[in-house]
Design a protein around this motif. Sequence first.
Motif, PDB file in Angstrom:
ATOM      1  N   THR A   1      57.163  32.078  36.561  1.00  0.00           N
ATOM      2  CA  THR A   1      55.802  32.588  36.761  1.00  0.00           C
ATOM      3  C   THR A   1      54.877  31.468  37.212  1.00  0.00           C
ATOM      4  O   THR A   1      54.116  31.616  38.172  1.00  0.00           O
ATOM      5  N   LYS A   2      54.930  30.350  36.514  1.00  0.00           N
ATOM      6  CA  LYS A   2      54.061  29.222  36.854  1.00  0.00           C
ATOM      7  C   LYS A   2      54.381  28.665  38.246  1.00  0.00           C
ATOM      8  O   LYS A   2      53.480  28.362  39.023  1.00  0.00           O
ATOM      9  N   ALA A   3      55.667  28.550  38.564  1.00  0.00           N
ATOM     10  CA  ALA A   3      56.061  28.023  39.870  1.00  0.00           C
ATOM     11  C   ALA A   3      55.619  28.959  41.002  1.00  0.00           C
ATOM     12  O   ALA A   3      55.067  28.507  42.009  1.00  0.00           O
ATOM     13  N   LEU A   4      55.843  30.255  40.827  1.00  0.00           N
ATOM     14  CA  LEU A   4      55.446  31.215  41.848  1.00  0.00           C
ATOM     15  C   LEU A   4      53.923  31.272  41.986  1.00  0.00           C
ATOM     16  O   LEU A   4      53.402  31.357  43.101  1.00  0.00           O
ATOM     17  N   ALA A   5      53.215  31.185  40.868  1.00  0.00           N
ATOM     18  CA  ALA A   5      51.749  31.194  40.907  1.00  0.00           C
ATOM     19  C   ALA A   5      51.224  30.034  41.742  1.00  0.00           C
ATOM     20  O   ALA A   5      50.285  30.198  42.535  1.00  0.00           O
ATOM     21  N   LYS A   6      51.828  28.871  41.609  1.00  0.00           N
ATOM     22  CA  LYS A   6      51.407  27.698  42.385  1.00  0.00           C
ATOM     23  C   LYS A   6      51.692  27.887  43.867  1.00  0.00           C
ATOM     24  O   LYS A   6      50.933  27.421  44.719  1.00  0.00           O
ATOM     25  N   GLU A   7      52.790  28.563  44.171  1.00  0.00           N
ATOM     26  CA  GLU A   7      53.172  28.787  45.569  1.00  0.00           C
ATOM     27  C   GLU A   7      52.218  29.716  46.304  1.00  0.00           C
ATOM     28  O   GLU A   7      51.942  29.515  47.479  1.00  0.00           O
ATOM     29  N   VAL A   8      51.730  30.758  45.619  1.00  0.00           N
ATOM     30  CA  VAL A   8      50.970  31.794  46.314  1.00  0.00           C
ATOM     31  C   VAL A   8      49.483  31.825  45.959  1.00  0.00           C
ATOM     32  O   VAL A   8      48.747  32.646  46.495  1.00  0.00           O
ATOM     33  N   ALA A   9      49.037  30.946  45.102  1.00  0.00           N
ATOM     34  CA  ALA A   9      47.634  30.964  44.664  1.00  0.00           C
ATOM     35  C   ALA A   9      46.666  30.801  45.836  1.00  0.00           C
ATOM     36  O   ALA A   9      45.629  31.468  45.886  1.00  0.00           O
ATOM     37  N   ASN A  10      47.010  29.948  46.792  1.00  0.00           N
ATOM     38  CA  ASN A  10      46.099  29.725  47.925  1.00  0.00           C
ATOM     39  C   ASN A  10      46.054  30.905  48.894  1.00  0.00           C
ATOM     40  O   ASN A  10      45.259  30.934  49.810  1.00  0.00           O
ATOM     41  N   LYS A  11      46.901  31.898  48.672  1.00  0.00           N
ATOM     42  CA  LYS A  11      46.898  33.114  49.489  1.00  0.00           C
ATOM     43  C   LYS A  11      46.143  34.247  48.795  1.00  0.00           C
ATOM     44  O   LYS A  11      46.140  35.380  49.264  1.00  0.00           O
ATOM     45  N   GLY A  12      45.531  33.953  47.636  1.00  0.00           N
ATOM     46  CA  GLY A  12      44.779  34.967  46.900  1.00  0.00           C
ATOM     47  C   GLY A  12      45.626  35.881  46.040  1.00  0.00           C
ATOM     48  O   GLY A  12      45.168  36.923  45.596  1.00  0.00           O
ATOM     49  N   VAL A  13      46.874  35.486  45.805  1.00  0.00           N
ATOM     50  CA  VAL A  13      47.778  36.283  44.980  1.00  0.00           C
ATOM     51  C   VAL A  13      47.823  35.678  43.580  1.00  0.00           C
ATOM     52  O   VAL A  13      48.000  34.471  43.436  1.00  0.00           O
ATOM     53  N   THR A  14      47.641  36.515  42.574  1.00  0.00           N
ATOM     54  CA  THR A  14      47.726  36.029  41.200  1.00  0.00           C
ATOM     55  C   THR A  14      49.055  36.458  40.596  1.00  0.00           C
ATOM     56  O   THR A  14      49.496  37.596  40.783  1.00  0.00           O
ATOM     57  N   VAL A  15      49.695  35.541  39.891  1.00  0.00           N
ATOM     58  CA  VAL A  15      50.972  35.807  39.236  1.00  0.00           C
ATOM     59  C   VAL A  15      50.822  35.414  37.773  1.00  0.00           C
ATOM     60  O   VAL A  15      50.427  34.288  37.461  1.00  0.00           O
ATOM     61  N   ASN A  16      51.111  36.347  36.891  1.00  0.00           N
ATOM     62  CA  ASN A  16      51.044  36.101  35.455  1.00  0.00           C
ATOM     63  C   ASN A  16      52.229  36.763  34.782  1.00  0.00           C
ATOM     64  O   ASN A  16      52.888  37.632  35.358  1.00  0.00           O
ATOM     65  N   CYS A  17      52.477  36.372  33.542  1.00  0.00           N
ATOM     66  CA  CYS A  17      53.583  36.909  32.761  1.00  0.00           C
ATOM     67  C   CYS A  17      53.010  37.545  31.495  1.00  0.00           C
ATOM     68  O   CYS A  17      52.112  36.984  30.868  1.00  0.00           O
ATOM     69  N   ILE A  18      53.521  38.699  31.126  1.00  0.00           N
ATOM     70  CA  ILE A  18      53.125  39.353  29.886  1.00  0.00           C
ATOM     71  C   ILE A  18      54.322  39.356  28.953  1.00  0.00           C
ATOM     72  O   ILE A  18      55.418  39.769  29.331  1.00  0.00           O
ATOM     73  N   SER A  19      54.113  38.884  27.721  1.00  0.00           N
ATOM     74  CA  SER A  19      55.158  38.855  26.702  1.00  0.00           C
ATOM     75  C   SER A  19      54.765  39.798  25.572  1.00  0.00           C
ATOM     76  O   SER A  19      54.041  39.417  24.661  1.00  0.00           O
ATOM     77  N   PRO A  20      55.230  41.052  25.636  1.00  0.00           N
ATOM     78  CA  PRO A  20      54.855  42.009  24.593  1.00  0.00           C
ATOM     79  C   PRO A  20      55.688  41.820  23.335  1.00  0.00           C
ATOM     80  O   PRO A  20      56.823  41.359  23.384  1.00  0.00           O
ATOM     81  N   GLY A  21      55.089  42.177  22.217  1.00  0.00           N
ATOM     82  CA  GLY A  21      55.809  42.193  20.948  1.00  0.00           C
ATOM     83  C   GLY A  21      56.401  43.573  20.730  1.00  0.00           C
ATOM     84  O   GLY A  21      56.681  44.301  21.680  1.00  0.00           O
ATOM     85  N   SER A  22      56.554  43.946  19.470  1.00  0.00           N
ATOM     86  CA  SER A  22      57.109  45.259  19.171  1.00  0.00           C
ATOM     87  C   SER A  22      56.125  46.341  19.594  1.00  0.00           C
ATOM     88  O   SER A  22      54.918  46.190  19.462  1.00  0.00           O
ATOM     89  N   VAL A  23      56.663  47.427  20.123  1.00  0.00           N
ATOM     90  CA  VAL A  23      55.840  48.528  20.611  1.00  0.00           C
ATOM     91  C   VAL A  23      56.335  49.809  19.959  1.00  0.00           C
ATOM     92  O   VAL A  23      57.528  50.096  19.952  1.00  0.00           O
ATOM     93  N   SER A  24      55.401  50.562  19.417  1.00  0.00           N
ATOM     94  CA  SER A  24      55.728  51.842  18.808  1.00  0.00           C
ATOM     95  C   SER A  24      55.762  52.920  19.876  1.00  0.00           C
ATOM     96  O   SER A  24      55.065  52.840  20.884  1.00  0.00           O
ATOM     97  N   TYR A  25      56.544  53.950  19.651  1.00  0.00           N
ATOM     98  CA  TYR A  25      56.590  55.069  20.581  1.00  0.00           C
ATOM     99  C   TYR A  25      55.384  55.991  20.425  1.00  0.00           C
ATOM    100  O   TYR A  25      55.094  56.789  21.284  1.00  0.00           O
ATOM    101  N   ALA A  26      54.667  55.876  19.306  1.00  0.00           N
ATOM    102  CA  ALA A  26      53.503  56.731  19.075  1.00  0.00           C
ATOM    103  C   ALA A  26      52.310  56.224  19.874  1.00  0.00           C
ATOM    104  O   ALA A  26      52.111  55.029  20.026  1.00  0.00           O
ATOM    105  N   ASP A  27      51.503  57.133  20.391  1.00  0.00           N
ATOM    106  CA  ASP A  27      50.284  56.757  21.103  1.00  0.00           C
ATOM    107  C   ASP A  27      49.099  56.628  20.159  1.00  0.00           C
ATOM    108  O   ASP A  27      48.098  56.027  20.494  1.00  0.00           O
TER     109      ASP A  27
END
Length: 86
Positions: A5-31
């Motif tokens: 994520t960090k490497a790709l973000a550095k590659e494309v940042a000057n083109k106006g593209v944002t790259v980030n990573c999301i690390s979710p924890g446990s997720v319930s099936y209930a809304d």
Amino acid sequence: GIAMTKALAKEVANKGVTVNCISPGSVSYADDIDAVQHDGFGYQATYIQRSGSHRENANLICFLSSDDADYIVGQNIQIDGCRKQQ
């Protein structure tokens, strides 16, 4: 994933593209937040004593996709309810 994520973000940042990573924890099936409050695993695994919901993860994804987040680049964002170390 995070290093890529960090490497790709550095590659494309000057083109106006944002790259980030999301690390979710446990997720319930209930809304319903009341239903995820005492779903067992999340109750014990996080300091806020519940699992996350799909909606909370989707809200983060939508925010990062919006123009409001255009200065957030190359980050790993944990959405895990302040997960306890296991």
